[in-house]
Design an enzyme around this catalytic site. Structure first.
Site, PDB file in Angstrom:
ATOM      1  CB  SER A  30      84.340  -0.026   5.705  1.00  0.00           C
ATOM      2  OG  SER A  30      83.390  -0.249   6.726  1.00  0.00           O
ATOM      3  CE1 TYR A  33      80.167   5.739  16.018  1.00  0.00           C
ATOM      4  CE2 TYR A  33      82.534   6.069  15.758  1.00  0.00           C
ATOM      5  CZ  TYR A  33      81.437   5.797  16.556  1.00  0.00           C
ATOM      6  OH  TYR A  33      81.614   5.566  17.900  1.00  0.00           O
ATOM      7  CE  LYS A  51      82.649  10.536   6.111  1.00  0.00           C
ATOM      8  NZ  LYS A  51      83.529  11.638   6.568  1.00  0.00           N
ATOM      9  CG  ASP A 151      90.770  13.425  12.924  1.00  0.00           C
ATOM     10  OD1 ASP A 151      91.855  13.166  13.479  1.00  0.00           O
ATOM     11  OD2 ASP A 151      90.071  12.544  12.377  1.00  0.00           O
TER      12      ASP A 151
END
Length: 465
Positions: A30, A33, A51, A151
Protein backbone atom coordinates in the site's frame (compact mmCIF):
# COMPACT_ATOMS: atom_id res chain seq x y z
CA UNK A 1 2.46 19.39 0.64
CA UNK A 2 -1.15 18.32 0.70
CA UNK A 3 -1.91 14.62 0.92
CA UNK A 4 -3.52 12.58 -1.85
CA UNK A 5 -7.15 13.16 -2.67
CA UNK A 6 -8.94 10.01 -1.54
CA UNK A 7 -12.38 11.14 -0.50
CA UNK A 8 -14.09 7.94 -1.61
CA UNK A 9 -13.32 4.27 -1.41
CA UNK A 10 -13.46 2.45 -4.71
CA UNK A 11 -12.54 -1.10 -3.82
CA UNK A 12 -11.80 -3.79 -6.38
CA UNK A 13 -13.70 -6.21 -4.16
CA UNK A 14 -16.95 -4.48 -5.11
CA UNK A 15 -16.39 -4.55 -8.88
CA UNK A 16 -17.98 -7.62 -10.41
CA UNK A 17 -16.33 -7.01 -13.76
CA UNK A 18 -13.03 -7.66 -11.96
CA UNK A 19 -14.03 -10.34 -9.47
CA UNK A 20 -15.73 -12.37 -12.21
CA UNK A 21 -12.36 -12.67 -13.93
CA UNK A 22 -9.91 -12.66 -11.03
CA UNK A 23 -9.77 -14.22 -7.56
CA UNK A 24 -8.41 -11.52 -5.25
CA UNK A 25 -6.47 -12.55 -2.17
CA UNK A 26 -4.32 -10.58 0.26
CA UNK A 27 -3.21 -7.00 -0.07
CA UNK A 28 0.55 -7.16 -0.60
CA UNK A 29 1.35 -3.47 -0.46
CA UNK A 30 0.00 0.00 0.00
CA UNK A 31 1.17 3.52 -0.77
CA UNK A 32 -0.27 7.02 -0.80
CA UNK A 33 -1.83 6.63 -4.23
CA UNK A 34 -2.21 2.88 -4.72
CA UNK A 35 -3.06 -0.42 -3.08
CA UNK A 36 -1.73 -3.68 -4.48
CA UNK A 37 -3.36 -7.09 -4.15
CA UNK A 38 -2.29 -10.53 -5.19
CA UNK A 39 -4.72 -12.42 -7.36
CA UNK A 40 -5.23 -15.21 -9.84
CA UNK A 41 -6.93 -15.21 -13.20
CA UNK A 42 -9.87 -17.59 -13.11
CA UNK A 43 -9.55 -18.73 -16.72
CA UNK A 44 -6.05 -20.20 -16.50
CA UNK A 45 -4.74 -19.73 -12.94
CA UNK A 46 -2.23 -17.02 -13.90
CA UNK A 47 -0.76 -15.28 -10.83
CA UNK A 48 -1.25 -11.52 -11.05
CA UNK A 49 -0.86 -8.34 -9.03
CA UNK A 50 -3.86 -6.01 -9.06
CA UNK A 51 -2.79 -2.42 -8.55
CA UNK A 52 -5.62 -0.13 -7.52
CA UNK A 53 -4.48 3.39 -8.41
CA UNK A 54 -6.26 6.40 -6.90
CA UNK A 55 -4.83 8.97 -9.28
CA UNK A 56 -6.10 9.06 -12.86
CA UNK A 57 -3.05 10.79 -14.30
CA UNK A 58 -0.65 8.26 -12.81
CA UNK A 59 -2.79 5.35 -14.02
CA UNK A 60 -3.04 6.82 -17.51
CA UNK A 61 0.71 7.27 -17.70
CA UNK A 62 1.39 3.71 -16.60
CA UNK A 63 -1.15 2.21 -18.98
CA UNK A 64 0.19 4.29 -21.87
CA UNK A 65 3.80 3.30 -21.25
CA UNK A 66 3.08 -0.40 -20.73
CA UNK A 67 0.95 -0.55 -23.87
CA UNK A 68 3.81 0.91 -25.89
CA UNK A 69 6.30 -1.48 -24.27
CA UNK A 70 4.12 -4.56 -24.60
CA UNK A 71 6.17 -7.68 -25.31
CA UNK A 72 9.43 -6.31 -23.90
CA UNK A 73 11.20 -9.11 -22.07
CA UNK A 74 12.53 -6.87 -19.32
CA UNK A 75 9.43 -4.71 -18.70
CA UNK A 76 6.54 -5.88 -16.52
CA UNK A 77 3.55 -7.09 -18.52
CA UNK A 78 0.20 -5.30 -18.31
CA UNK A 79 -2.36 -8.11 -18.42
CA UNK A 80 -5.53 -6.02 -18.18
CA UNK A 81 -6.89 -2.79 -16.75
CA UNK A 82 -10.20 -1.33 -15.57
CA UNK A 83 -11.39 2.22 -15.02
CA UNK A 84 -13.95 3.19 -12.40
CA UNK A 85 -17.39 4.05 -13.67
CA UNK A 86 -17.04 7.68 -12.62
CA UNK A 87 -20.60 7.87 -11.28
CA UNK A 88 -21.83 9.51 -8.09
CA UNK A 89 -20.90 6.48 -6.02
CA UNK A 90 -17.49 5.99 -7.61
CA UNK A 91 -14.11 7.65 -7.40
CA UNK A 92 -13.70 8.73 -11.01
CA UNK A 93 -9.93 8.92 -10.59
CA UNK A 94 -9.58 5.24 -9.69
CA UNK A 95 -8.28 2.47 -11.93
CA UNK A 96 -7.10 -1.10 -11.48
CA UNK A 97 -4.09 -2.35 -13.41
CA UNK A 98 -3.67 -6.11 -13.64
CA UNK A 99 0.05 -6.88 -13.87
CA UNK A 100 2.03 -10.08 -14.00
CA UNK A 101 3.07 -11.17 -10.51
CA UNK A 102 6.78 -11.11 -9.71
CA UNK A 103 7.93 -12.37 -6.35
CA UNK A 104 10.72 -9.98 -5.38
CA UNK A 105 12.82 -6.99 -6.46
CA UNK A 106 16.42 -5.86 -6.76
CA UNK A 107 16.25 -4.02 -3.44
CA UNK A 108 15.60 -7.38 -1.77
CA UNK A 109 18.50 -8.96 -3.68
CA UNK A 110 20.84 -6.23 -2.42
CA UNK A 111 19.49 -6.48 1.13
CA UNK A 112 19.79 -10.27 1.11
CA UNK A 113 23.38 -10.11 -0.17
CA UNK A 114 24.31 -7.53 2.46
CA UNK A 115 22.83 -9.60 5.28
CA UNK A 116 24.08 -12.94 3.97
CA UNK A 117 20.57 -14.33 3.73
CA UNK A 118 21.72 -17.56 2.08
CA UNK A 119 24.97 -17.79 3.99
CA UNK A 120 26.98 -15.85 1.39
CA UNK A 121 27.73 -12.17 1.73
CA UNK A 122 27.95 -9.95 -1.33
CA UNK A 123 27.02 -10.37 -4.96
CA UNK A 124 29.44 -12.13 -7.29
CA UNK A 125 30.69 -10.05 -10.22
CA UNK A 126 29.08 -12.41 -12.73
CA UNK A 127 25.76 -12.07 -10.91
CA UNK A 128 26.00 -8.28 -10.79
CA UNK A 129 26.69 -8.23 -14.53
CA UNK A 130 23.69 -10.46 -15.21
CA UNK A 131 21.41 -8.08 -13.28
CA UNK A 132 22.94 -5.07 -15.03
CA UNK A 133 22.46 -6.51 -18.50
CA UNK A 134 18.78 -7.14 -17.82
CA UNK A 135 18.31 -3.63 -16.44
CA UNK A 136 20.04 -2.15 -19.47
CA UNK A 137 17.87 -4.15 -21.85
CA UNK A 138 14.75 -2.88 -20.14
CA UNK A 139 15.91 0.73 -20.18
CA UNK A 140 17.05 0.42 -23.80
CA UNK A 141 13.56 -0.80 -24.75
CA UNK A 142 12.02 2.18 -22.95
CA UNK A 143 14.30 4.74 -24.53
CA UNK A 144 14.00 3.22 -27.99
CA UNK A 145 10.24 3.69 -27.65
CA UNK A 146 10.75 7.27 -26.36
CA UNK A 147 9.59 6.38 -22.84
CA UNK A 148 11.41 8.03 -19.93
CA UNK A 149 10.76 6.12 -16.71
CA UNK A 150 11.71 8.93 -14.29
CA UNK A 151 11.71 6.74 -11.17
CA UNK A 152 14.31 4.02 -11.64
CA UNK A 153 15.49 2.51 -8.35
CA UNK A 154 16.11 -1.02 -7.00
CA UNK A 155 12.60 -1.48 -5.61
CA UNK A 156 11.09 -0.71 -9.02
CA UNK A 157 13.08 -3.51 -10.67
CA UNK A 158 10.99 -6.61 -10.08
CA UNK A 159 12.37 -10.16 -10.32
CA UNK A 160 10.67 -13.46 -11.07
CA UNK A 161 11.44 -16.70 -9.26
CA UNK A 162 13.59 -17.82 -12.19
CA UNK A 163 15.71 -14.66 -12.21
CA UNK A 164 14.10 -12.55 -14.94
CA UNK A 165 14.30 -8.85 -14.04
CA UNK A 166 11.64 -6.42 -15.25
CA UNK A 167 11.21 -2.66 -14.99
CA UNK A 168 7.99 -1.70 -13.20
CA UNK A 169 6.01 1.25 -11.80
CA UNK A 170 5.60 3.55 -14.78
CA UNK A 171 3.31 5.95 -12.94
CA UNK A 172 5.73 8.83 -13.52
CA UNK A 173 6.77 7.84 -17.04
CA UNK A 174 6.56 10.33 -19.92
CA UNK A 175 6.64 10.01 -23.69
CA UNK A 176 9.17 12.22 -25.46
CA UNK A 177 7.28 11.81 -28.73
CA UNK A 178 3.58 11.86 -29.45
CA UNK A 179 2.42 8.24 -29.85
CA UNK A 180 0.24 6.93 -32.64
CA UNK A 181 -3.29 6.18 -31.41
CA UNK A 182 -5.21 3.19 -32.68
CA UNK A 183 -8.70 1.96 -31.81
CA UNK A 184 -8.96 0.47 -28.35
CA UNK A 185 -10.92 -2.55 -29.48
CA UNK A 186 -8.07 -3.78 -31.67
CA UNK A 187 -5.88 -4.37 -28.64
CA UNK A 188 -8.38 -4.69 -25.83
CA UNK A 189 -11.26 -6.86 -27.03
CA UNK A 190 -12.75 -6.99 -23.54
CA UNK A 191 -13.33 -3.23 -23.70
CA UNK A 192 -12.50 -2.58 -20.07
CA UNK A 193 -11.46 1.02 -20.54
CA UNK A 194 -14.20 3.59 -20.10
CA UNK A 195 -15.38 6.11 -22.66
CA UNK A 196 -13.54 8.99 -21.01
CA UNK A 197 -10.22 7.71 -22.30
CA UNK A 198 -10.16 7.78 -26.08
CA UNK A 199 -7.42 5.42 -27.13
CA UNK A 200 -4.29 4.00 -25.56
CA UNK A 201 -1.15 4.47 -27.67
CA UNK A 202 0.39 1.26 -28.95
CA UNK A 203 3.46 2.54 -30.78
CA UNK A 204 5.69 5.60 -30.56
CA UNK A 205 5.49 8.36 -33.13
CA UNK A 206 5.89 6.97 -36.64
CA UNK A 207 9.21 8.03 -38.12
CA UNK A 208 9.77 9.06 -41.74
CA UNK A 209 12.36 6.32 -41.94
CA UNK A 210 10.78 2.96 -41.00
CA UNK A 211 14.15 1.52 -40.07
CA UNK A 212 15.53 1.29 -36.54
CA UNK A 213 16.10 4.74 -34.93
CA UNK A 214 19.72 5.80 -35.29
CA UNK A 215 21.84 7.71 -32.75
CA UNK A 216 21.73 11.46 -33.23
CA UNK A 217 24.25 14.13 -32.41
CA UNK A 218 23.77 16.63 -29.59
CA UNK A 219 22.74 19.46 -31.94
CA UNK A 220 20.07 17.34 -33.62
CA UNK A 221 18.80 16.13 -30.24
CA UNK A 222 18.43 19.67 -28.91
CA UNK A 223 16.74 20.76 -32.14
CA UNK A 224 14.24 17.92 -31.77
CA UNK A 225 13.52 18.91 -28.17
CA UNK A 226 12.99 22.55 -29.19
CA UNK A 227 10.58 21.42 -31.89
CA UNK A 228 8.54 19.43 -29.38
CA UNK A 229 8.44 22.37 -27.01
CA UNK A 230 7.15 24.68 -29.72
CA UNK A 231 4.62 22.24 -31.14
CA UNK A 232 3.15 20.88 -27.88
CA UNK A 233 3.49 23.67 -25.30
CA UNK A 234 0.78 22.39 -22.97
CA UNK A 235 0.65 18.65 -23.60
CA UNK A 236 1.92 16.03 -21.17
CA UNK A 237 4.62 15.24 -23.72
CA UNK A 238 5.78 18.85 -23.48
CA UNK A 239 9.25 19.73 -22.35
CA UNK A 240 8.27 23.32 -21.69
CA UNK A 241 9.68 24.91 -18.59
CA UNK A 242 7.24 25.06 -15.70
CA UNK A 243 7.35 27.23 -12.60
CA UNK A 244 7.74 24.38 -10.16
CA UNK A 245 11.36 23.70 -9.30
CA UNK A 246 10.99 21.15 -6.50
CA UNK A 247 12.46 21.33 -3.02
CA UNK A 248 15.97 22.29 -4.12
CA UNK A 249 14.85 25.89 -4.62
CA UNK A 250 16.44 28.07 -2.00
CA UNK A 251 15.11 31.53 -2.67
CA UNK A 252 14.18 33.25 0.57
CA UNK A 253 10.46 32.86 -0.12
CA UNK A 254 10.83 29.08 -0.17
CA UNK A 255 12.37 28.64 3.27
CA UNK A 256 10.38 26.25 5.39
CA UNK A 257 10.38 22.85 7.01
CA UNK A 258 9.58 21.18 3.69
CA UNK A 259 12.98 22.19 2.30
CA UNK A 260 14.62 19.86 4.78
CA UNK A 261 12.10 17.04 4.73
CA UNK A 262 13.95 13.75 4.79
CA UNK A 263 13.47 11.38 1.90
CA UNK A 264 11.78 8.68 3.95
CA UNK A 265 8.63 10.79 4.03
CA UNK A 266 9.06 12.55 0.72
CA UNK A 267 6.68 11.78 -2.12
CA UNK A 268 6.92 13.47 -5.53
CA UNK A 269 4.05 15.46 -6.92
CA UNK A 270 1.37 13.50 -8.72
CA UNK A 271 2.84 12.50 -12.05
CA UNK A 272 5.63 15.05 -11.77
CA UNK A 273 3.51 17.80 -13.33
CA UNK A 274 2.56 21.24 -12.15
CA UNK A 275 -0.97 22.63 -12.17
CA UNK A 276 -0.71 23.47 -15.88
CA UNK A 277 0.24 19.95 -16.91
CA UNK A 278 3.86 20.91 -17.60
CA UNK A 279 6.92 18.90 -16.59
CA UNK A 280 8.47 19.65 -13.24
CA UNK A 281 11.71 18.61 -11.59
CA UNK A 282 9.84 16.96 -8.70
CA UNK A 283 10.05 13.40 -9.98
CA UNK A 284 11.71 10.19 -8.88
CA UNK A 285 13.22 9.22 -5.57
CA UNK A 286 15.81 11.56 -4.12
CA UNK A 287 18.73 9.11 -3.87
CA UNK A 288 18.49 8.41 -7.61
CA UNK A 289 17.60 11.90 -8.82
CA UNK A 290 19.95 13.56 -11.32
CA UNK A 291 21.64 16.81 -10.22
CA UNK A 292 19.93 18.82 -12.96
CA UNK A 293 16.58 17.87 -11.38
CA UNK A 294 17.84 18.90 -7.96
CA UNK A 295 18.69 22.28 -9.48
CA UNK A 296 15.14 22.62 -10.80
CA UNK A 297 15.50 21.61 -14.46
CA UNK A 298 12.26 20.99 -16.35
CA UNK A 299 13.94 20.60 -19.72
CA UNK A 300 15.20 17.03 -19.62
CA UNK A 301 14.99 13.68 -21.35
CA UNK A 302 16.34 10.16 -21.11
CA UNK A 303 19.52 11.34 -19.40
CA UNK A 304 17.82 11.46 -15.99
CA UNK A 305 17.21 7.70 -16.24
CA UNK A 306 20.89 7.16 -17.05
CA UNK A 307 22.00 8.95 -13.87
CA UNK A 308 19.62 6.72 -11.89
CA UNK A 309 21.14 3.68 -13.60
CA UNK A 310 24.60 4.69 -12.40
CA UNK A 311 23.36 5.01 -8.83
CA UNK A 312 21.70 1.59 -9.06
CA UNK A 313 24.82 -0.07 -10.48
CA UNK A 314 27.00 1.47 -7.77
CA UNK A 315 24.65 0.16 -5.07
CA UNK A 316 24.57 -3.26 -6.69
CA UNK A 317 28.37 -3.43 -6.51
CA UNK A 318 28.94 -1.85 -3.09
CA UNK A 319 25.66 -2.87 -1.39
CA UNK A 320 25.34 0.71 -0.14
CA UNK A 321 23.41 3.62 -1.67
CA UNK A 322 25.70 5.93 -3.61
CA UNK A 323 24.25 9.26 -2.46
CA UNK A 324 21.87 8.71 0.50
CA UNK A 325 20.79 12.31 0.96
CA UNK A 326 18.42 13.29 3.76
CA UNK A 327 17.11 16.36 1.93
CA UNK A 328 17.47 17.77 -1.56
CA UNK A 329 20.17 20.16 -0.33
CA UNK A 330 22.00 17.36 1.47
CA UNK A 331 21.68 15.25 -1.69
CA UNK A 332 23.44 17.93 -3.74
CA UNK A 333 26.08 18.34 -1.06
CA UNK A 334 26.90 14.64 -1.11
CA UNK A 335 27.14 14.61 -4.91
CA UNK A 336 29.42 17.66 -4.99
CA UNK A 337 31.65 16.21 -2.25
CA UNK A 338 32.25 13.15 -4.45
CA UNK A 339 32.22 14.61 -7.98
CA UNK A 340 33.51 18.11 -7.27
CA UNK A 341 32.05 21.52 -7.98
CA UNK A 342 29.31 21.90 -10.54
CA UNK A 343 30.68 24.40 -13.05
CA UNK A 344 30.35 25.33 -16.71
CA UNK A 345 33.46 23.27 -17.31
CA UNK A 346 31.99 20.07 -15.85
CA UNK A 347 28.46 20.74 -17.14
CA UNK A 348 28.16 23.27 -19.99
CA UNK A 349 24.99 25.26 -19.49
CA UNK A 350 24.57 24.45 -15.80
CA UNK A 351 24.46 28.14 -14.88
CA UNK A 352 21.13 28.36 -16.73
CA UNK A 353 19.47 25.80 -14.43
CA UNK A 354 16.58 27.47 -12.56
CA UNK A 355 18.09 27.10 -9.09
CA UNK A 356 21.80 27.28 -9.91
CA UNK A 357 22.09 30.87 -8.70
CA UNK A 358 20.09 30.18 -5.54
CA UNK A 359 22.09 27.36 -3.97
CA UNK A 360 25.75 27.78 -3.00
CA UNK A 361 28.17 25.32 -1.44
CA UNK A 362 31.65 25.66 -0.06
CA UNK A 363 34.11 25.04 -2.87
CA UNK A 364 35.40 21.47 -2.86
CA UNK A 365 39.15 21.52 -3.43
CA UNK A 366 39.68 17.76 -3.35
CA UNK A 367 36.56 15.76 -4.26
CA UNK A 368 36.68 12.23 -2.90
CA UNK A 369 35.74 10.62 -6.22
CA UNK A 370 33.52 7.65 -6.93
CA UNK A 371 36.31 5.35 -5.78
CA UNK A 372 35.64 6.45 -2.21
CA UNK A 373 32.01 5.34 -2.49
CA UNK A 374 32.90 2.00 -4.10
CA UNK A 375 35.78 0.61 -2.05
CA UNK A 376 37.45 -2.60 -3.19
CA UNK A 377 35.80 -2.49 -6.62
CA UNK A 378 37.78 -2.92 -9.82
CA UNK A 379 38.80 -0.09 -12.12
CA UNK A 380 36.47 -1.37 -14.87
CA UNK A 381 33.51 -1.40 -12.47
CA UNK A 382 34.17 2.16 -11.36
CA UNK A 383 34.65 3.26 -14.96
CA UNK A 384 31.26 1.78 -15.85
CA UNK A 385 29.56 3.83 -13.14
CA UNK A 386 31.49 6.95 -14.18
CA UNK A 387 29.99 6.68 -17.67
CA UNK A 388 26.59 7.29 -16.07
CA UNK A 389 27.25 9.31 -12.91
CA UNK A 390 28.62 12.49 -14.44
CA UNK A 391 27.35 16.05 -14.37
CA UNK A 392 26.88 16.71 -18.09
CA UNK A 393 23.69 14.88 -19.18
CA UNK A 394 24.91 14.72 -22.77
CA UNK A 395 28.04 12.84 -21.66
CA UNK A 396 26.16 9.97 -20.04
CA UNK A 397 26.41 6.70 -21.93
CA UNK A 398 23.13 5.38 -23.32
CA UNK A 399 21.76 1.97 -22.37
CA UNK A 400 22.36 0.83 -25.94
CA UNK A 401 26.01 1.87 -25.77
CA UNK A 402 26.56 0.20 -22.40
CA UNK A 403 25.16 -3.11 -23.66
CA UNK A 404 28.14 -3.13 -26.05
CA UNK A 405 30.62 -2.11 -23.34
CA UNK A 406 33.75 -4.23 -22.98
CA UNK A 407 32.96 -4.68 -19.28
CA UNK A 408 30.28 -7.23 -20.10
CA UNK A 409 32.52 -9.42 -22.26
CA UNK A 410 35.40 -9.48 -19.77
CA UNK A 411 35.84 -12.34 -17.34
CA UNK A 412 33.93 -13.15 -15.26
CA UNK A 413 31.05 -13.14 -17.74
CA UNK A 414 27.41 -12.59 -16.71
CA UNK A 415 26.08 -15.79 -15.18
CA UNK A 416 23.06 -17.62 -16.65
CA UNK A 417 19.69 -16.76 -15.13
CA UNK A 418 19.47 -20.10 -13.34
CA UNK A 419 22.61 -19.23 -11.37
CA UNK A 420 21.25 -15.96 -10.02
CA UNK A 421 20.40 -15.95 -6.33
CA UNK A 422 16.79 -14.82 -5.94
CA UNK A 423 15.41 -14.20 -2.44
CA UNK A 424 12.29 -16.29 -1.81
CA UNK A 425 10.11 -13.22 -1.48
CA UNK A 426 10.25 -9.46 -1.13
CA UNK A 427 10.87 -8.43 2.46
CA UNK A 428 9.81 -4.81 2.17
CA UNK A 429 7.48 -2.91 4.47
CA UNK A 430 3.81 -3.61 3.72
CA UNK A 431 3.14 0.11 3.72
CA UNK A 432 5.30 0.39 0.60
CA UNK A 433 4.57 -1.74 -2.40
CA UNK A 434 7.95 -2.16 -4.09
CA UNK A 435 7.79 -1.95 -7.85
CA UNK A 436 4.03 -2.18 -8.20
CA UNK A 437 3.12 0.79 -6.03
CA UNK A 438 6.22 2.91 -6.23
CA UNK A 439 4.80 5.58 -3.95
CA UNK A 440 7.24 5.06 -1.12
CA UNK A 441 10.99 5.52 -0.95
CA UNK A 442 14.09 3.42 -0.68
CA UNK A 443 15.61 5.97 1.63
CA UNK A 444 16.21 5.24 5.27
CA UNK A 445 15.96 8.16 7.66
CA UNK A 446 19.43 9.51 8.26
CA UNK A 447 19.94 12.50 10.54
CA UNK A 448 22.39 15.07 9.24
CA UNK A 449 24.36 17.71 11.06
CA UNK A 450 23.75 21.41 11.45
CA UNK A 451 23.87 23.97 8.68
CA UNK A 452 25.21 27.49 8.40
CA UNK A 453 22.76 29.67 6.44
CA UNK A 454 23.97 32.97 4.98
CA UNK A 455 21.54 35.38 3.31
CA UNK A 456 22.56 36.58 -0.17
CA UNK A 457 21.06 39.01 -2.68
CA UNK A 458 19.42 36.18 -4.63
CA UNK A 459 18.45 33.94 -1.74
CA UNK A 460 20.77 32.21 0.70
CA UNK A 461 23.71 29.86 0.75
CA UNK A 462 23.98 26.76 2.89
CA UNK A 463 27.10 25.18 4.34
CA UNK A 464 26.80 21.79 6.03
CA UNK A 465 28.73 21.60 9.29
Amino acid sequence: MDGPRRTKSWSIHGRTEITNLYDISDRIGSGAYADVYRGRRRSDGLDVALKEVHDRQSASREIEALQVLRGSRNVVDLVDYFWSGGGDDDDGDAAVLVLEFLCTDLASVIRDAKEGGDGRLGIRVGEAKAWMVQILRGVEECHRCSVVHRDLKPSNLLISADGVLKLADFGQAIMLQVPTFIPMDDENPQGHADENVSHIPQQPLVQDDPQEPKPICEADYLQEIDGLKAKYPMETTSLQDGDTSCLATCSTSDVGDVAFKNSYYFEPEEGGLNEHGELTSCVGTRWFRAPELLYGSTDYGQEIDLWSLGCIFAELLSLEPLFPGTSDIDQLSRIITVLGNLTEESYPGCSKLPDYGKIFFEKVENPSGLESRMPNRSRSEIQLVKKLVCYDPMSRASAEELLEDAYFIEEPLPVPLNELRVPPKSSGNDEISPGYGGFGSDSEFDEFGGVDVVTTEKGFSIQFL
